[in-house]
Scaffold this active site. Structure first.
Site, mmCIF file in Angstrom:
data_model
loop_
_atom_site.group_PDB
_atom_site.id
_atom_site.type_symbol
_atom_site.label_atom_id
_atom_site.label_comp_id
_atom_site.label_asym_id
_atom_site.label_seq_id
_atom_site.Cartn_x
_atom_site.Cartn_y
_atom_site.Cartn_z
ATOM 1 N N ASP A 11 47.038 59.121 -66.209
ATOM 2 C CA ASP A 11 45.946 58.866 -67.146
ATOM 3 C C ASP A 11 45.825 60.090 -68.040
ATOM 4 O OD1 ASP A 11 45.439 56.463 -65.949
ATOM 5 O OD2 ASP A 11 43.675 57.133 -64.846
ATOM 6 N N ASP A 130 41.843 45.025 -66.018
ATOM 7 C CA ASP A 130 40.842 45.795 -65.269
ATOM 8 C C ASP A 130 39.769 44.825 -64.806
ATOM 9 O OD1 ASP A 130 42.234 48.108 -65.888
ATOM 10 O OD2 ASP A 130 40.998 48.563 -67.637
#
Length: 258
Positions: A11, A130
């Protein structure tokens, strides 16, 4: 037999690798290109870059990081974050990405997935899902799609959305449990299995790995074709080699380096 892939996830925020708990409380985990080179040398099957600032702060994806990583590494590279147009996909592929992850834009317009897959081939289009469980303890399990780094609820059922985008041409689905992300308590196996059973494309399990047994469970119980993890690798708890050996010992088909 297709071999299970281990995919470290980086990330990236403001040009640095970070790892948060449930998308918050970011913790610096180093330089993305150096991290990528280390994972390539360690035998990672693929690498995933997610620019977690891009979608909600309207920043372009980190093309410089991608191009430098592609020059230095041989493993396939998936890059996502802020991908909104076919031009964005093209730019990332030209920079050196092998696959491009689409998240918010796919939710807003599933036809974008079809357009990108038709132009560049479904093998390089990954839709990132997600999802958060919204059903009660006594109800049938149900998960909702969230966008913009997990901030915006959509009201869209995650399993139905997975079916839709796989039919539109997504070559792979990256399924992250927002309930589990960063908790180190294991994948949401019910979510992963529900989506894997609903589609015919590979599913990558993501969100919540705390140990090597969680990786095994993602494949054996969750039905995933690949497992994604961050913290257990970034901070030295386990190496990619240890993960592969553990999964192979559990009877899973792995690519083992000599």
């Amino acid at each position: 037999m297709l071999k299970t892939r281990i995919i470290p996830c980086l990330d990236v925020k403001d040009g640095r690798v970070v790892k948060g708990v449930q998308f918050l409380e970011l913790r610096d985990a180093g330089d993305p290109v150096e991290s990528a080179k280390a994972y390539d040398a360690a035998g990672a099957d693929e690498l995933c870059f997610l620019d977690i600032t891009a979608s909600h702060e309207a920043r372009g994806t980190l093309l410089d990081v991608v191009s430098r990583t592609a020059e230095a590494c041989f493993m396939p590279l998936t890059v996502g974050g802020g991908v909104r147009t076919v031009a964005d996909v093209r730019t990332l592929l030209l920079a050196g990405a092998d696959k491009v992850g689409i998240n918010t834009a796919a939710v807003k317009n599933p036809d974008f997935v079809a357009e990108a897959a038709e132009k560049f081939g479904d093998q390089c289009i990954v839709v990132a899902i997600d999802a958060k469980r919204v059903s009660g303890p006594d109800e049938a399990a149900r998960w909702e799609i969230f966008t913009h780094g997990g901030r915006n609820p959509t009201g869209i059922d995650a399993v139905e959305f997975a079916r839709t985008v796989s039919e539109r041409g997504a070559g792979e689905l990256l399924v992250t449990s927002m309930d589990k992300d960063g908790t180190r308590s294991g994948y949401d196996l019910a979510l992963t299995r529900a989506i894997a059973d609903a589609v015919r494309v590979p599913v990558i399990a993501s969100g919540g790995v705390g140990g090597l047994d969680d990786l095994v469970a993602g494949v054996r119980d969750g039905g995933a074709s690949a497992v994604l993890a961050a913290s257990i690798f970034h901070f030295g708890q386990h190496t990619v080699g240890e993960a592969k050996a553990h999964m192979a010992a559990a009877g899973l088909a792995m690519r083992l380096d000599p």
